[in-house]
Design a protein around this motif. Structure first.
Motif, mmCIF file in Angstrom:
data_model
loop_
_atom_site.group_PDB
_atom_site.id
_atom_site.type_symbol
_atom_site.label_atom_id
_atom_site.label_comp_id
_atom_site.label_asym_id
_atom_site.label_seq_id
_atom_site.Cartn_x
_atom_site.Cartn_y
_atom_site.Cartn_z
ATOM 1 N N LEU A 205 0.812 -1.222 0.000
ATOM 2 C CA LEU A 205 0.000 0.000 0.000
ATOM 3 C C LEU A 205 0.844 1.271 0.000
ATOM 4 C CD1 LEU A 205 -2.749 -1.075 2.592
ATOM 5 C CD2 LEU A 205 -2.960 -0.945 0.092
ATOM 6 N N VAL A 206 2.108 1.151 0.442
ATOM 7 C CA VAL A 206 2.927 2.356 0.572
ATOM 8 C C VAL A 206 3.921 2.430 -0.593
ATOM 9 C CG1 VAL A 206 4.567 3.597 2.076
ATOM 10 C CG2 VAL A 206 2.658 2.329 3.092
ATOM 11 N N THR A 207 3.724 3.437 -1.444
ATOM 12 C CA THR A 207 4.628 3.596 -2.598
ATOM 13 C C THR A 207 5.877 4.344 -2.148
ATOM 14 O OG1 THR A 207 3.494 5.613 -3.190
ATOM 15 C CG2 THR A 207 2.801 3.627 -4.334
ATOM 16 N N PRO A 208 6.996 4.285 -2.857
ATOM 17 C CA PRO A 208 7.189 3.570 -4.117
ATOM 18 C C PRO A 208 7.475 2.072 -3.961
ATOM 19 C CG PRO A 208 9.149 4.850 -3.610
ATOM 20 C CD PRO A 208 8.164 5.133 -2.520
ATOM 21 N N ALA A 209 7.682 1.580 -2.730
ATOM 22 C CA ALA A 209 7.978 0.140 -2.592
ATOM 23 C C ALA A 209 6.850 -0.694 -3.181
ATOM 24 C CB ALA A 209 8.199 -0.211 -1.128
ATOM 25 N N ALA A 210 5.619 -0.215 -3.001
ATOM 26 C CA ALA A 210 4.464 -0.973 -3.484
ATOM 27 C C ALA A 210 4.463 -1.122 -5.007
ATOM 28 C CB ALA A 210 3.180 -0.286 -3.022
ATOM 29 N N ASP A 211 5.178 -0.233 -5.706
ATOM 30 C CA ASP A 211 5.236 -0.320 -7.175
ATOM 31 C C ASP A 211 6.231 -1.379 -7.652
ATOM 32 O OD1 ASP A 211 3.496 1.829 -7.348
ATOM 33 O OD2 ASP A 211 5.117 3.309 -7.376
ATOM 34 N N MET A 212 7.083 -1.841 -6.740
ATOM 35 C CA MET A 212 8.208 -2.679 -7.180
ATOM 36 C C MET A 212 7.793 -4.005 -7.819
ATOM 37 S SD MET A 212 11.230 -1.590 -4.646
ATOM 38 C CE MET A 212 11.791 0.136 -4.831
ATOM 39 N N PRO A 213 6.779 -4.699 -7.283
ATOM 40 C CA PRO A 213 6.364 -5.927 -7.979
ATOM 41 C C PRO A 213 5.892 -5.640 -9.408
ATOM 42 C CG PRO A 213 5.478 -5.871 -5.746
ATOM 43 C CD PRO A 213 6.071 -4.514 -6.009
ATOM 44 N N TRP A 214 5.311 -4.489 -9.636
ATOM 45 C CA TRP A 214 4.862 -4.141 -10.985
ATOM 46 C C TRP A 214 6.065 -3.911 -11.896
ATOM 47 C CZ3 TRP A 214 1.298 -4.000 -7.245
ATOM 48 C CH2 TRP A 214 -0.019 -4.315 -7.585
ATOM 49 N N ILE A 215 7.094 -3.259 -11.346
ATOM 50 C CA ILE A 215 8.310 -3.009 -12.150
ATOM 51 C C ILE A 215 8.906 -4.352 -12.577
ATOM 52 C CG2 ILE A 215 10.676 -2.077 -12.086
ATOM 53 C CD1 ILE A 215 9.656 0.020 -10.083
ATOM 54 N N ALA A 216 9.016 -5.279 -11.617
ATOM 55 C CA ALA A 216 9.602 -6.595 -11.936
ATOM 56 C C ALA A 216 8.696 -7.363 -12.894
ATOM 57 C CB ALA A 216 9.827 -7.385 -10.653
ATOM 58 N N GLY A 217 7.393 -7.288 -12.640
ATOM 59 C CA GLY A 217 6.433 -8.011 -13.480
ATOM 60 C C GLY A 217 6.495 -7.535 -14.927
ATOM 61 N N ARG A 218 6.592 -6.220 -15.102
ATOM 62 C CA ARG A 218 6.672 -5.672 -16.474
ATOM 63 C C ARG A 218 7.950 -6.120 -17.178
ATOM 64 N NH1 ARG A 218 4.388 -0.880 -14.475
ATOM 65 N NH2 ARG A 218 6.438 0.032 -14.152
#
Ligand code: APR
Length: 259
Positions: A205-218
């Protein structure tokens, strides 16, 4: 299929993915330290501290308004963390790094339990609660201060920076602050070349750490979530292992060793 059978299959699948990976990256959050008895930031807001909200205790503005109050909250949190020991989840991540030396742990936690379990080169996104620095980083970022070397009276306020005479603050990232750029850059760089990402004990829920799975997934990484509860990350996880990290992670290490 029972939950246990599903978990057993998931653990085998995770082990196979990790064994085949060239770069493994782990993102951890408060959940991994839960079984060590470390209260989350919100859990710590109890007793005397229940009357405050995070913006009164964990922002630079709050510190400037009342440095003594914020300092005392962090001293209280440090005392709560003192007895904590690494749990089997921390140990399992260190064991995985011994088997796959390029594995890196990126953590949002401010405790030092990953390092004490034996993980090396941990990327700390939110700083370290054990450390302090000059509020103004007067000697450049970070101007670390060892407060045990300073003569100061806790009854009168916070310790003062020996270089500039202004306040010393805990070396953690507060709400509204940017993350340390070196750590953030290293994390993003790793995630872009990660084959398998383990996301452990974070609510996402707390960005930017929360964005990290999306970065790896992309970037094509296989995402494995370890969490007893549903999170926004579950949506993009390729494999979900529902359970406490102190139980699930050692089982993955066992499965790797058994194969
Ligand atoms: N094993 C694994 N996960 C667990 C366990 C466990 N034993 N127990 C709880 N969890 C999960 C919860 O289901 C939840 O999804 O850990 C997650 C903890 O979520 P948060 O408390 O929001 O922690 P985190 O994601 O690290 O928060 C990010 O927010 O409070 C600020 O700066 C603080 O670094 C923190 C950031």
């Amino acid at each position: 299929m029972s939950d246990e059978d599903r978990l057993k299959m998931g653990v085998q699948q995770a082990a196979a993915r990790l064994q085949a990976a060239r770069q493994i990256t782990v993102l951890t959050g408060a959940g991994v330290s839960k079984e060590s008895g470390i209260p989350t930031f919100r859990d710590a807001l109890d007793g005397l501290w229940a009357q405050y909200d995070p913006t009164q205790l964990a922002t630079p503005q709050a510190f400037l308004i009342n440095p003594k109050l914020v300092w005392e909250f962090y001293e209280y949190r440090r005392r709560l963390m003192t007895p904590a020991q690494p749990n089997p989840g921390h140990m399992a991540l260190a064991a995985l790094q011994r088997r796959y030396p390029s594995l890196r742990v990126i953590t949002q936690n401010v405790d030092d339990l990953h390092e004490r379990a034996g993980s090396s080169d941990v990327i700390r996104l939110h700083g370290s609660i054990a450390l302090n620095r000059c509020f103004y980083d007067c000697q450049g970022y970070p101007t670390r201060i060892d407060v045990s070397l300073l003569a100061w009276d806790p009854a009168n306020g916070t310790p003062l920076c020996p270089h500039c005479g202004r306040w010393v603050r805990p070396d953690v990232v507060w709400f509204g602050e940017v993350l340390p750029s070196e750590e953030l850059d290293r994390a993003v760089n790793l995630l872009q070349r990660t084959d398998v990402m383990l996301v452990v004990g974070t609510s996402g829920l707390v960005t930017p750490a929360a964005d990290m799975p999306w970065i790896a997934g992309r970037s094509g990484a296989f995402i494995i979530e370890v969490n007893p509860d549903l999170t926004p990350i579950s949506e993009i996880a390729d494999l979900i292992l529902r359970g406490p990290s102190g139980e699930v992670l050692p089982r993955i290490v066992e499965a790797i060793d058994a194969s």
